[in-house]
Design a protein around this motif. Structure first.
Motif, short mmCIF file in Angstrom:
data_model
loop_
_atom_site.label_atom_id
_atom_site.label_comp_id
_atom_site.label_asym_id
_atom_site.label_seq_id
_atom_site.Cartn_x
_atom_site.Cartn_y
_atom_site.Cartn_z
N LEU A 1 0.87 -1.17 0.00
CA LEU A 1 0.00 0.00 0.00
C LEU A 1 0.91 1.22 0.00
O LEU A 1 1.74 1.38 0.90
CB LEU A 1 -0.91 -0.01 1.22
CG LEU A 1 -1.99 -1.09 1.19
CD1 LEU A 1 -1.46 -2.42 1.67
CD2 LEU A 1 -3.16 -0.67 2.03
N ILE A 2 0.77 2.06 -1.01
CA ILE A 2 1.67 3.19 -1.22
C ILE A 2 0.86 4.48 -1.24
O ILE A 2 -0.09 4.60 -2.03
CB ILE A 2 2.44 3.02 -2.55
CG1 ILE A 2 3.22 1.70 -2.55
CG2 ILE A 2 3.35 4.22 -2.79
CD1 ILE A 2 3.74 1.29 -3.91
N ARG A 3 1.22 5.39 -0.39
CA ARG A 3 0.54 6.69 -0.41
C ARG A 3 1.17 7.56 -1.49
O ARG A 3 2.38 7.53 -1.72
CB ARG A 3 0.67 7.38 0.94
CG ARG A 3 -0.15 8.66 1.00
CD ARG A 3 -0.18 9.23 2.38
NE ARG A 3 -0.90 10.51 2.39
CZ ARG A 3 -0.86 11.35 3.39
NH1 ARG A 3 -0.16 11.07 4.47
NH2 ARG A 3 -1.53 12.49 3.31
N HIS A 4 0.34 8.35 -2.15
CA HIS A 4 0.85 9.26 -3.18
C HIS A 4 1.89 10.20 -2.60
O HIS A 4 1.96 10.43 -1.39
CB HIS A 4 -0.31 10.05 -3.80
CG HIS A 4 -0.99 10.96 -2.83
ND1 HIS A 4 -0.46 12.18 -2.44
CD2 HIS A 4 -2.14 10.82 -2.13
CE1 HIS A 4 -1.27 12.75 -1.57
NE2 HIS A 4 -2.30 11.95 -1.35
N GLY A 5 2.70 10.78 -3.49
CA GLY A 5 3.72 11.73 -3.08
C GLY A 5 3.13 13.07 -2.68
O GLY A 5 1.91 13.28 -2.69
N ILE A 6 4.01 14.00 -2.33
CA ILE A 6 3.59 15.33 -1.88
C ILE A 6 2.90 16.06 -3.02
O ILE A 6 3.44 16.18 -4.12
CB ILE A 6 4.80 16.15 -1.39
CG1 ILE A 6 5.52 15.41 -0.25
CG2 ILE A 6 4.36 17.54 -0.94
CD1 ILE A 6 6.89 15.99 0.07
N ALA A 7 1.69 16.53 -2.74
CA ALA A 7 0.86 17.19 -3.76
C ALA A 7 0.64 18.66 -3.41
O ALA A 7 0.98 19.11 -2.30
CB ALA A 7 -0.48 16.47 -3.86
N ALA A 8 0.05 19.37 -4.35
CA ALA A 8 -0.32 20.77 -4.12
C ALA A 8 -1.22 20.86 -2.89
O ALA A 8 -1.95 19.92 -2.57
CB ALA A 8 -1.03 21.32 -5.37
N GLU A 9 -1.17 21.99 -2.22
CA GLU A 9 -1.95 22.20 -1.00
C GLU A 9 -3.45 22.11 -1.28
O GLU A 9 -3.92 22.49 -2.35
CB GLU A 9 -1.65 23.58 -0.42
CG GLU A 9 -0.26 23.72 0.16
CD GLU A 9 -0.04 22.87 1.40
OE1 GLU A 9 -0.96 22.76 2.23
OE2 GLU A 9 1.06 22.31 1.53
#
Length: 164
Positions: free
Chosen positions: A5-13
């Motif tokens: 299970l992989i969480r998405h990377g850092i995204a726009a606020e």
């Protein structure tokens, strides 16, 4: 079967896009996600399939993993969108015929769902104790049985800082 299970990377606020589903990874998120993917490739991990949330930030994360060579196959899986029900994935999983006994499956999604799904698979209930950091990974041995809730084994829980 190994399920990651992989969480998405850092995204726009949050709030920077009218439609939250369209928030993309930011440059820092793309870089960190690529570093995590390269580390996984360096330890010879390869996924037979990556299922990804339809939200752009999760799909971009899956594409980075694919570009680094961690999989040849990505499929959008609607039930990985935020606030989704694990039972839809369990139904899919019960019908998924793995290509071999060493099959590795990745699910790219969102928090708190990934933490909750981990708890359901390991303990059979949500305790709201597992947090998956952005670009973090959970590794589970999920038995190929009708109902693997509470019967899975946690073998990896790491944030990206331990991988890059």
């Amino acid at each position: 079967m190994e399920v990651y299970l992989i969480r998405h990377g850092i995204a726009a606020e949050r709030g920077t896009y009218t439609n939250d589903d369209e928030r993309p990874l930011i440059e820092k998120g793309r870089i960190k996600t690529k570093q995590v993917a390269e580390k996984l490739r360096a330890i010879n991990l390869k996924f037979d399939l990556i299922l990804t949330s339809p939200l752009i930030r999760a799909h971009q994360t899956a594409e980075i993993f694919q570009k680094v060579g961690l999989t040849n196959q990505i499929e959008i899986f609607e039930s990985l969108a935020p606030d989704s029900d694990i039972n839809k994935w369990l139904e899919w999983y019960s019908q998924f015929s793995e290509p071999n006994s060493n099959c590795k499956l990745a699910l790219v999604g969102h928090q708190p769902d990934l933490g909750n799904w981990t708890e359901m698979l390991v303990w059979g209930t949500v305790k709201e104790q597992i947090v998956v950091k952005k670009a973090g990974i959970v590794g589970l041995n999920v038995p190929k049985i009708e109902n693997p809730l509470g019967k899975s084994e946690l073998f990896l829980l790491t944030s990206p800082k331990w991988l890059i």
